[in-house]
Write a protein that holds these residues in place. Structure first.
Motif, PDB file in Angstrom:
ATOM      1  N   LEU A 172     -21.350 -40.803  20.200  1.00  0.00           N
ATOM      2  CA  LEU A 172     -21.714 -39.601  19.457  1.00  0.00           C
ATOM      3  C   LEU A 172     -20.564 -38.612  19.606  1.00  0.00           C
ATOM      4  CD1 LEU A 172     -24.127 -38.113  17.983  1.00  0.00           C
ATOM      5  CD2 LEU A 172     -24.778 -37.249  20.240  1.00  0.00           C
ATOM      6  N   VAL A 173     -19.969 -38.181  18.489  1.00  0.00           N
ATOM      7  CA  VAL A 173     -18.780 -37.330  18.570  1.00  0.00           C
ATOM      8  C   VAL A 173     -19.047 -35.920  18.050  1.00  0.00           C
ATOM      9  CG1 VAL A 173     -17.220 -39.291  18.325  1.00  0.00           C
ATOM     10  CG2 VAL A 173     -17.901 -38.008  16.288  1.00  0.00           C
ATOM     11  N   ASN A 174     -18.318 -34.965  18.618  1.00  0.00           N
ATOM     12  CA  ASN A 174     -18.340 -33.587  18.134  1.00  0.00           C
ATOM     13  C   ASN A 174     -17.278 -33.469  17.043  1.00  0.00           C
ATOM     14  OD1 ASN A 174     -18.199 -30.829  17.688  1.00  0.00           O
ATOM     15  ND2 ASN A 174     -18.378 -30.299  19.858  1.00  0.00           N
ATOM     16  N   LEU A 175     -17.703 -33.334  15.801  1.00  0.00           N
ATOM     17  CA  LEU A 175     -16.779 -33.320  14.666  1.00  0.00           C
ATOM     18  C   LEU A 175     -15.802 -32.155  14.721  1.00  0.00           C
ATOM     19  CD1 LEU A 175     -19.376 -34.199  11.890  1.00  0.00           C
ATOM     20  CD2 LEU A 175     -17.692 -35.743  12.898  1.00  0.00           C
ATOM     21  N   LEU A 176     -16.179 -31.073  15.371  1.00  0.00           N
ATOM     22  CA  LEU A 176     -15.304 -29.904  15.449  1.00  0.00           C
ATOM     23  C   LEU A 176     -14.052 -30.164  16.284  1.00  0.00           C
ATOM     24  CD1 LEU A 176     -17.959 -27.077  15.952  1.00  0.00           C
ATOM     25  CD2 LEU A 176     -16.670 -27.602  13.874  1.00  0.00           C
ATOM     26  N   HIS A 177     -14.081 -31.224  17.099  1.00  0.00           N
ATOM     27  CA  HIS A 177     -12.930 -31.536  17.954  1.00  0.00           C
ATOM     28  C   HIS A 177     -12.078 -32.688  17.412  1.00  0.00           C
ATOM     29  CE1 HIS A 177     -13.759 -28.734  21.172  1.00  0.00           C
ATOM     30  NE2 HIS A 177     -15.004 -29.172  21.292  1.00  0.00           N
ATOM     31  N   VAL A 178     -12.419 -33.206  16.234  1.00  0.00           N
ATOM     32  CA  VAL A 178     -11.619 -34.292  15.647  1.00  0.00           C
ATOM     33  C   VAL A 178     -10.265 -33.733  15.220  1.00  0.00           C
ATOM     34  CG1 VAL A 178     -11.425 -35.918  13.731  1.00  0.00           C
ATOM     35  CG2 VAL A 178     -13.621 -35.594  14.878  1.00  0.00           C
ATOM     36  N   SER A 179      -9.173 -34.300  15.752  1.00  0.00           N
ATOM     37  CA  SER A 179      -7.833 -33.796  15.435  1.00  0.00           C
ATOM     38  C   SER A 179      -7.067 -34.697  14.482  1.00  0.00           C
ATOM     39  CB  SER A 179      -7.020 -33.615  16.723  1.00  0.00           C
ATOM     40  OG  SER A 179      -6.940 -34.834  17.449  1.00  0.00           O
ATOM     41  N   SER A 180      -7.434 -35.992  14.413  1.00  0.00           N
ATOM     42  CA  SER A 180      -6.792 -36.896  13.460  1.00  0.00           C
ATOM     43  C   SER A 180      -7.708 -38.082  13.180  1.00  0.00           C
ATOM     44  CB  SER A 180      -5.432 -37.389  13.983  1.00  0.00           C
ATOM     45  OG  SER A 180      -5.580 -38.086  15.198  1.00  0.00           O
ATOM     46  N   ILE A 181      -7.523 -38.671  11.995  1.00  0.00           N
ATOM     47  CA  ILE A 181      -8.375 -39.772  11.548  1.00  0.00           C
ATOM     48  C   ILE A 181      -7.508 -40.990  11.257  1.00  0.00           C
ATOM     49  CG2 ILE A 181     -10.064 -40.503   9.813  1.00  0.00           C
ATOM     50  CD1 ILE A 181     -10.532 -37.470   9.294  1.00  0.00           C
ATOM     51  N   HIS A 182      -7.924 -42.148  11.770  1.00  0.00           N
ATOM     52  CA  HIS A 182      -7.199 -43.386  11.559  1.00  0.00           C
ATOM     53  C   HIS A 182      -8.080 -44.380  10.810  1.00  0.00           C
ATOM     54  CE1 HIS A 182      -4.726 -41.416  14.550  1.00  0.00           C
ATOM     55  NE2 HIS A 182      -5.760 -41.419  15.386  1.00  0.00           N
ATOM     56  N   LYS A 183      -7.598 -45.558  10.597  1.00  0.00           N
ATOM     57  CA  LYS A 183      -8.339 -46.551   9.819  1.00  0.00           C
ATOM     58  C   LYS A 183      -9.689 -46.884  10.449  1.00  0.00           C
ATOM     59  CE  LYS A 183      -7.911 -51.088   7.643  1.00  0.00           C
ATOM     60  NZ  LYS A 183      -7.033 -52.271   7.423  1.00  0.00           N
ATOM     61  N   ALA A 184      -9.718 -47.077  11.735  1.00  0.00           N
ATOM     62  CA  ALA A 184     -10.963 -47.477  12.399  1.00  0.00           C
ATOM     63  C   ALA A 184     -11.272 -46.622  13.624  1.00  0.00           C
ATOM     64  CB  ALA A 184     -10.896 -48.940  12.802  1.00  0.00           C
ATOM     65  N   SER A 185     -10.662 -45.439  13.688  1.00  0.00           N
ATOM     66  CA  SER A 185     -10.888 -44.579  14.849  1.00  0.00           C
ATOM     67  C   SER A 185     -10.517 -43.136  14.523  1.00  0.00           C
ATOM     68  CB  SER A 185     -10.054 -45.066  16.043  1.00  0.00           C
ATOM     69  OG  SER A 185      -8.665 -44.934  15.747  1.00  0.00           O
ATOM     70  N   VAL A 186     -10.838 -42.242  15.454  1.00  0.00           N
ATOM     71  CA  VAL A 186     -10.431 -40.839  15.344  1.00  0.00           C
ATOM     72  C   VAL A 186      -9.900 -40.393  16.695  1.00  0.00           C
ATOM     73  CG1 VAL A 186     -12.063 -40.244  13.504  1.00  0.00           C
ATOM     74  CG2 VAL A 186     -12.771 -40.029  15.908  1.00  0.00           C
ATOM     75  N   THR A 187      -9.133 -39.329  16.683  1.00  0.00           N
ATOM     76  CA  THR A 187      -8.623 -38.773  17.931  1.00  0.00           C
ATOM     77  C   THR A 187      -9.394 -37.506  18.264  1.00  0.00           C
ATOM     78  OG1 THR A 187      -6.394 -39.645  17.533  1.00  0.00           O
ATOM     79  CG2 THR A 187      -6.610 -37.872  19.155  1.00  0.00           C
ATOM     80  N   ILE A 188      -9.938 -37.455  19.478  1.00  0.00           N
ATOM     81  CA  ILE A 188     -10.707 -36.307  19.947  1.00  0.00           C
ATOM     82  C   ILE A 188     -10.262 -35.984  21.370  1.00  0.00           C
ATOM     83  CG2 ILE A 188     -13.002 -35.389  20.459  1.00  0.00           C
ATOM     84  CD1 ILE A 188     -14.188 -37.314  18.491  1.00  0.00           C
ATOM     85  N   GLY A 189      -9.806 -34.778  21.583  1.00  0.00           N
ATOM     86  CA  GLY A 189      -9.381 -34.382  22.923  1.00  0.00           C
ATOM     87  C   GLY A 189      -8.285 -35.262  23.475  1.00  0.00           C
ATOM     88  N   GLY A 190      -7.414 -35.769  22.601  1.00  0.00           N
ATOM     89  CA  GLY A 190      -6.309 -36.611  23.033  1.00  0.00           C
ATOM     90  C   GLY A 190      -6.677 -38.065  23.235  1.00  0.00           C
ATOM     91  N   GLU A 191      -7.953 -38.423  23.023  1.00  0.00           N
ATOM     92  CA  GLU A 191      -8.391 -39.807  23.184  1.00  0.00           C
ATOM     93  C   GLU A 191      -8.762 -40.419  21.841  1.00  0.00           C
ATOM     94  OE1 GLU A 191     -11.094 -40.731  26.458  1.00  0.00           O
ATOM     95  OE2 GLU A 191     -10.971 -38.636  27.079  1.00  0.00           O
ATOM     96  N   GLU A 192      -8.523 -41.724  21.702  1.00  0.00           N
ATOM     97  CA  GLU A 192      -8.874 -42.426  20.468  1.00  0.00           C
ATOM     98  C   GLU A 192     -10.274 -43.018  20.612  1.00  0.00           C
ATOM     99  OE1 GLU A 192      -6.844 -45.800  17.596  1.00  0.00           O
ATOM    100  OE2 GLU A 192      -5.578 -44.476  18.812  1.00  0.00           O
ATOM    101  N   VAL A 193     -11.130 -42.666  19.657  1.00  0.00           N
ATOM    102  CA  VAL A 193     -12.542 -43.077  19.691  1.00  0.00           C
ATOM    103  C   VAL A 193     -12.833 -43.941  18.462  1.00  0.00           C
ATOM    104  CG1 VAL A 193     -14.924 -42.245  19.673  1.00  0.00           C
ATOM    105  CG2 VAL A 193     -13.161 -40.954  20.908  1.00  0.00           C
ATOM    106  N   PRO A 194     -13.465 -45.109  18.640  1.00  0.00           N
ATOM    107  CA  PRO A 194     -13.717 -45.994  17.495  1.00  0.00           C
ATOM    108  C   PRO A 194     -14.777 -45.442  16.528  1.00  0.00           C
ATOM    109  CG  PRO A 194     -14.783 -46.850  19.447  1.00  0.00           C
ATOM    110  CD  PRO A 194     -13.937 -45.701  19.912  1.00  0.00           C
ATOM    111  N   VAL A 195     -14.597 -45.767  15.239  1.00  0.00           N
ATOM    112  CA  VAL A 195     -15.570 -45.447  14.191  1.00  0.00           C
ATOM    113  C   VAL A 195     -15.967 -46.758  13.528  1.00  0.00           C
ATOM    114  CG1 VAL A 195     -15.992 -44.237  12.020  1.00  0.00           C
ATOM    115  CG2 VAL A 195     -14.560 -43.168  13.781  1.00  0.00           C
ATOM    116  N   SER A 196     -17.255 -47.053  13.510  1.00  0.00           N
ATOM    117  CA  SER A 196     -17.717 -48.301  12.905  1.00  0.00           C
ATOM    118  C   SER A 196     -17.375 -48.338  11.420  1.00  0.00           C
ATOM    119  CB  SER A 196     -19.243 -48.439  13.069  1.00  0.00           C
ATOM    120  OG  SER A 196     -19.594 -48.533  14.421  1.00  0.00           O
ATOM    121  N   ARG A 197     -16.972 -49.502  10.949  1.00  0.00           N
ATOM    122  CA  ARG A 197     -16.570 -49.647   9.547  1.00  0.00           C
ATOM    123  C   ARG A 197     -17.695 -49.244   8.599  1.00  0.00           C
ATOM    124  NH1 ARG A 197     -17.260 -53.781   6.134  1.00  0.00           N
ATOM    125  NH2 ARG A 197     -17.979 -55.118   7.832  1.00  0.00           N
TER     126      ARG A 197
END
Length: 237
Positions: A193-218
C-alpha cells in the motif's frame, strides 16, 4: 484529497463553480475531485461519500428543492460539510435547519467563494489531523498518514516505511487500507500500500518512493495511474 459535489441545475453556474474550485486549487495547492449534478435526485442516488456539497436551493420545477435535498443527504452524511448557493436571500436562512456551514448569494463572486471555501477546507483538514493508530508487538503506535511512504506485508504482520524509520506492526494490510481510505493511498500490489503523495518517479513495473523502488502489479497499473492523477488534483483541470 477533498471530494466535492456541485448540485446545480444551470450548466453555466455549474461550470462557474467548477472553475472557481480549480482556481482555488491552483492558488493554494489544495486537491479536489469534483462531481457535477443537475438534479437533486441524481445526487442523492450517488453512492459516493462527499466531504463537501455545494447545493443550489432553487433547483427548478422538475427537481426537488435544495433544502429537501440537503435534509435527505444530511440524514445519511451527518459529518459532511454543506454550503448553499442561492439567488434568494430569504431561503438562505433555512440553511441553518440542516446544519449548513454557510451560504453564498448569487451572482457568486470568486473572492467571497474562496473565503467561504477556505473555511470549509480548514475544517476538513482539522478533522483529518487525527492520528492513524495501530498495534505493534510492544503496544500501540500512532502516526500522521503523511509520514508514511508505503506499507508492505512482512511475515505475519506489516512493515511500515516512514520518513524517519520503519515500524513493524501486527495489523493486516486490509485494516491499514481501511484506516487510510480517505488519504492518497493506493494498493499497487497485493502486498503493498503506497502513499501517492510521496511517489517521485514512475517506471514500467515500479515506482520510486522515499528513494526506494516499489513494485506495481501489471494489472493494477492503469488504476494506479488514475489514482495518482486524482490525488494530484487532475480532475478539476
Amino acid at each position: 484529497m477533498i471530494l466535492v459535489a456541485v448540485v446545480e441545475d444551470e450548466v453555466q453556474e455549474q461550470q462557474k463553480l467548477r472553475s472557481f474550485l480549480a482556481d482555488y486549487a491552483a492558488q493554494t495547492g489544495e486537491k479536489f475531485t469534483v462531481s457535477l449534478f443537475s438534479r437533486g435526485a441524481d445526487f442523492l442516488d450517488c453512492p459516493e461519500s462527499f466531504d463537501l456539497a455545494l447545493v443550489d436551493i432553487m433547483l427548478g420545477q422538475e427537481n426537488i428543492n435544495g433544502i429537501e435535498v440537503a435534509h435527505q443527504w444530511r440524514a445519511k452524511n451527518p459529518d459532511a460539510l454543506l454550503i448553499f448557493v442561492t439567488n434568494m436571500l430569504q431561503y438562505a436562512l433555512q440553511s441553518y435547519a440542516v446544519d449548513a456551514l454557510n451560504y453564498i448569494v448569487k451572482p457568486v463572486e470568486y473572492s467571497l467563494f474562496a473565503q467561504k471555501l477556505g473555511r470549509a477546507v480548514e475544517l476538513l483538514h482539522l478533522r483529518r489531523k487525527k492520528k492513524i493508530c495501530f498495534t505493534t508487538q510492544s503496544g500501540m503506535e500512532c502516526l500522521d498518514g503523511e509520514e508514511i511512504y508505503y506499507i508492505e506485508t512482512f511475515g505475519r504482520g506489516l512493515k511500515i516505511h516512514t520518513v524517519n524509520r520503519s515500524i513493524y506492526c501486527t495489523e493486516t494490510l486490509k485494516t491499514m487500507e481501511e484506516l487510510l481510505q480517505q488519504e492518497c493511498f493506493f494498493r499497487c500490489h497485493k502486498a503493498i500500500l503506497v502513499n501517492l503523495l510521496h511517489v517521485s518517479s514512475i517506471h514500467k513495473a515500479s515506482v520510486t518512493i522515499g528513494g526506494e523502488e516499489v513494485p506495481v502489479s501489471r494489472h493494477r497499473k492503469k488504476e494506479f495511474m488514475d489514482a495518482l492523477v486524482n490525488c494530484f488534483g487532475g480532475s478539476v483541470s
